[in-house]
Scaffold this active site. Structure first.
Site: not given
Length: 239
Positions: A2, A100
């Protein structure tokens, strides 16, 4: 991994949702990146939303460089960089979505993952406090008896700033995120956020969040640069 996330919910809504108040002003963010000071709630001040720097620097590190952006949930309780923080310094990282990047034939395509209604949530985090070592000073002549430059000493002391940092925990992806990446940030169940802050060993909380309420949609590659931080980044694009 992340490496970017968002938080653009209204300040009053955030404070009500987490039953905490901002220590300073808040502005919506659409591309939060490592190295920035971002809103978290720590276990030692659960009523305050404060800003810590994203990229954990262990307390024993020689210097304050090389902050760690993510920590694997499976090993966080045993790794030297995170073990002490896992035991004593946990935090909630406030977000309403994260990015992402999926591999495609045309290159990496960013996606934003969020709840269908863009409601805020807490990511599991750890925080640390790093303090630089005070430099050794040679005391000779009058300086050894307090005759040195007091102004210079005060200036040196001011430079010894304490650095407070955090990292975001990641785990195996749910079926939604698995199409984008092999890891995902740990989204905490709202009913168990306080347990993450206070429990002796809350490893059971570090599971992939069910995908039923989440969505993932493509966004502009402008998000690739942390210099870009504007509402258009969270708008869906055609791929």
């Amino acid at each position: 991994m992340c490496g970017r996330y968002t938080l653009f919910v209204e300040q009053t809504d955030l404070e009500e949702r987490f039953d905490a108040r901002f220590a300073d002003s808040f502005a919506p963010r659409y591309n939060m990146a490592p190295g920035q000071r971002l809103p978290v709630i720590t276990n030692d001040e659960p009523e305050t939303i404060q800003r810590l720097e994203w990229g954990l620097v262990p307390s024993w590190a020689d210097d304050d460089t090389g902050g760690i952006v993510n920590a694997r949930a499976e090993t966080v309780h045993e790794k030297p960089s995170f073990r002490a923080a896992y035991e004593r310094r946990r935090c909630l990282v406030l977000a309403d979505g994260f990015y992402e990047w999926a591999e495609t034939s045309a290159g990496k395509q960013p996606y934003r993952v969020a709840f269908e209604d863009d409601r805020p949530f807490a990511l599991a985090g750890l925080w640390e406090r790093w303090e630089p070592e005070e430099p050794e000073t040679a005391q000779t002549g009058l300086e050894a008896f307090g005759g040195g430059d007091s102004d210079a000493s005060e200036a040196d002391s001011d430079e010894l700033d304490v650095l407070e940092t955090f990292t975001i925990l990641t785990t195996e992806p749910n079926d939604l995120v698995a199409d984008l990446h092999h890891r995902m940030a740990v989204i905490l169940d709202p009913e168990r956020e306080q347990e993450w802050l206070t429990a002796d060993d809350p490893r059971e909380l570090l599971e992939p969040y069910p995908e039923d309420e989440l969505r993932a949609y493509p966004v502009s590659t402008a998000v690739n640069s942390p210099a870009n931080d504007e509402p258009s980044l969270v708008e869906p694009v055609q791929t």
